[in-house]
Each structure stands twice: as C-alpha cells, then as structure tokens.
Design a protein around this motif. Sequence first.
Motif, PDB file in Angstrom:
ATOM      1  N   VAL A   1      15.959  35.468 -30.071  1.00  0.00           N
ATOM      2  CA  VAL A   1      15.743  36.438 -31.151  1.00  0.00           C
ATOM      3  C   VAL A   1      15.871  35.826 -32.546  1.00  0.00           C
TER       4      VAL A   1
ATOM      5  N   ILE B   1      14.029  46.092 -32.830  1.00  0.00           N
ATOM      6  CA  ILE B   1      14.076  44.965 -33.764  1.00  0.00           C
ATOM      7  C   ILE B   1      12.833  44.982 -34.655  1.00  0.00           C
TER       8      ILE B   1
ATOM      9  N   TYR C   1      19.467  46.456 -39.805  1.00  0.00           N
ATOM     10  CA  TYR C   1      20.043  45.736 -38.664  1.00  0.00           C
ATOM     11  C   TYR C   1      20.753  46.692 -37.705  1.00  0.00           C
TER      12      TYR C   1
ATOM     13  N   MET D   1      18.315  48.020 -35.299  1.00  0.00           N
ATOM     14  CA  MET D   1      18.050  47.091 -34.201  1.00  0.00           C
ATOM     15  C   MET D   1      19.075  47.212 -33.078  1.00  0.00           C
TER      16      MET D   1
ATOM     17  N   ILE E   1      21.966  39.641 -33.953  1.00  0.00           N
ATOM     18  CA  ILE E   1      21.841  40.637 -35.020  1.00  0.00           C
ATOM     19  C   ILE E   1      22.982  40.488 -36.021  1.00  0.00           C
TER      20      ILE E   1
END
Length: 486
Positions: A155, A191, A302, A305, A335
């Motif tokens: 990610v 995301i 964030y 996400m 994250i």
Amino acid sequence: MNSIRNFYAAVKQVPEKYLIVLIFAIIYILISWVNHYLFRTYALDLGLYSNALYDYSHFQWNDSTTFKANPENLMGDHFDFYLMLYSPFVWIFGSYTLLVVQVTALLFGGLGVYRYFRTNRFLAASAMIFFYSFFGVFSALSYDFHDSVVVASLVPWLFVFTKERKLKSCILMIVILWMGKENSPLWIAFICFGLSLQLWKESNWRNFYLLAGFCSMVYFLIVLKLIMPNLAGDGVYPHFDYSILGGSMAGAVKHLILHPIDSFQLMISNFNGDPMADNTKTVLFRYLFYSGIILLLFRPSYLVMLIPVFFQKLFHDSPVIWGVGFHYCIEFTPILAIGVFEVVDKLKKNSFKRIGASMVLVSAMVITHKRMVEPYFYTPETTINFLAKVHYQKEYNVKPVYEAFKLIPDNAVVSSQSNLLPHLANRNYCYMYPTVKNAEYIILAKKDTPYPLNDSIFQVEIKKYQDSPEWIKLVDREEVLLLKKR
C-alpha cells in the motif's frame, strides 16, 4: 583499532535507510524464522498455504484437504492469487518460503514509506522505523504467514506513485492489490476514496480515484457473491462472521444504515459476552492512540481509509479479531505510517517536525514493547519477544523431531500435528492430525501442543497408535513418535 575505525567509516557511507532495513530484517528473522524452527507455526495457515505452493508449483489447484474432510478448491476459502506467484520459490526456500516472502514484503513496504517522505531525511527515516516497529507488524510476524501482510506492505507504494503523479503505476498497483485476499478490494476501495478527497482540487486525479474506488467495490462484490460461492463446497462464502449485524452482507449494511447508534455501541462493546474479551477493544483503542491515530483528525481522509478495517475487526463474531494480536492490525500500519507523519510534516519549522516525529516514534515503540511482553489470548511472550531468552528455547529437544522428518519420503502421504505440518507440507497430500485418511506416515511431537485435541485425548491417541498392529513404530522417543502404515 584501525579496523574498527575503517568499519565505522564504511558504515557511515551506507544510506541510513539500508541500515534500518538491515536492522529490522534481523529482528524479523529472529521472530518469524525462530518460531518456525521451534515448531511455533501451524497448519492453519502456514501449513495450508505451503501445501498450496507445492500444488501451484506443479500447475494444479489446491484441494484444502490439509484441514477439510472433503476436497474443495482453496480459492473458495480465500481468493488469493499471490500464492501462485510465490510458488516457484518453494523449490529454493522450502518450508520457509512464505516466511521469506513476508519479511521481504515488509522491508519493501518500509522503503516505500521512506520514499514518500524522502525530501526530509529525518522524517523519512522516522516514518520508516515507525512502519517497521508498529505493534501490528510484530503481532503478525509472531503468528505464521498471511497475505494481508503483503497487501499492507504494498500500500505505501500506491501513495508514493500517487504523490509522484504516476498514473500507470497507480493503476498497476491497484490491480496488484486486488489480487490479495478477497477482502483486499474493499479496503482498497476506501483507500481510493480517501485519496480522491486529498486530490479533490485536481479533477483528473479525483475522478480517477473515485472510479478506481467504484471498480474496487464492484470487483469485491463479484468475488464474494459470484466467484467464491461457486468454488466453495456448500455454495456459500465461508467467512461472513458478522451475525450480530444480520445473516448476510446486505443485512449487515442495512443494519449499519438504519441503526447507527446501536451499531456504534456494538462496535465498542463486548457483545460476545466472553469475559476474556471484556477489555479487548479498549486495549486496541489505547494501542492505536499511543501510535498516533488521534493525529489523523487533522487529515480525516486517512480515517476514511480505515473504515472497513474498523468494521471488519470490531463487528466480527470472534473476540480474537477485535484486539491487537495475530495479523488483524496489519492494515493500520501503512495508513498510520503515512498519515501520521504527513500531519507532522505540515508543521512549519523543521525543529518542530523533528520533535513531533520523535515523540510519535518513541510512543509507538513503547507500545510495541508492551505488546511484546504482555501475553495476548493464545499467543504467549515466547512467540513475539525476540529480546527474551525463552523465545529461543523449546520445552523439549527439537533435534529428534528433525531427524524423524528425514525418515519420511518426500512423496509420502503424511498426517502430523498442526505445528509440525508446515515443515512437511511440500508434498501432494498432508493432513492435520487427528485426520489420518490414507496417510502412510503419522508423526507426533509428544510434548507439544495437541491442537485441535486437548492434552488428555492426545495422550490416549498416542497410546492407541503405539499399541496398534496396523502401524510400525519407526521412532518412539520421549520427544517424537513416528509411525509407518503396515
């Protein structure tokens, strides 16, 4: 003395990111590979997935008979393409293959975090160490192998390619991330939605990530509602374990929409009723707080996400998944590593950035150490605390077990204890004891964990096979029993 100075001078020439990688590579190996050598890895899931590597390397599907009574395509249990990609390496690394992959993926993920912040070396190094030392990473390493760790490690590179505005690389990375476990596309969708909020003023990128998020959701639904049920033996997706919200995914979504207050109460409460789980969610929230999640209030994209991560954890039927153990916190890692340090990067003075980054990093490392020394459910300190002497010790001598392994032909059908099976999975058929079926060999470590049996039944089983005229005792020692079918 001169040799020491020369060594120190040589070390100073090495970029700090590679020194950090080397340090954590050693730590990860000391946790993961030592556990495997001392039989602290298990049929579920390392043994099962290692057996799948063998099948895929021979261009055949895995039938899940390692732990299921009836043959069933493994893709019906977890829709995972990554195992096929790793399968050639089983010829090189053997039973350690997936553990090598997991450590390599984590190290690669940290390099992505460093590259994201590379314009500020101190911040980049701090964020990288945060990623590597996050409690969710240590918890995951202490228990087998899971492709969700690989997905989480990739990610950061999606964030890197987005920051560098490399559209083709972003598209490729999204597709690669889809190929992880079946729930990966759901997380990737959120995301993408979070990135679309960050890039809202850039219409092309905003629209791209809105479309990518929608496509991820569609792919997720196709896999869960159409493909996996057709591969599963009973025609049902096997991992919808959210009965508190209803009997189906649609029912769960409806409950969340129509009963938001009740849903929130369920999310923070012990609705299972197990006394062992009373403080599990509280501990999770405390760990995340000390790891800096509160700073994401300044970058709420964030938090978007993390919506499916929180939902998948906190509404699950099993309290084990609610907490800070196993691999169930790994999605927080990229994250927080990117989001928290991006907030720190917004501080105006460089000195403030250094102080902020140091405070976050120290706090996160302290909470990781706390995770290392505190037992969690079924995972004692021995599996995770690489600083403790007991981590490198076993209750019995393991050498006789390894010697017994050598007496089993590579192509033989084997039934073995759960924690021995990962070492024997590189073959066509292997079963987790007490499943025996057509096994030609049975191997049991007498003093080790008897899961899924309790100890008293396990000892009765050992005595039964020792006295059975159908089996020849090849090895019968204090530590291990190896039997061959007559």
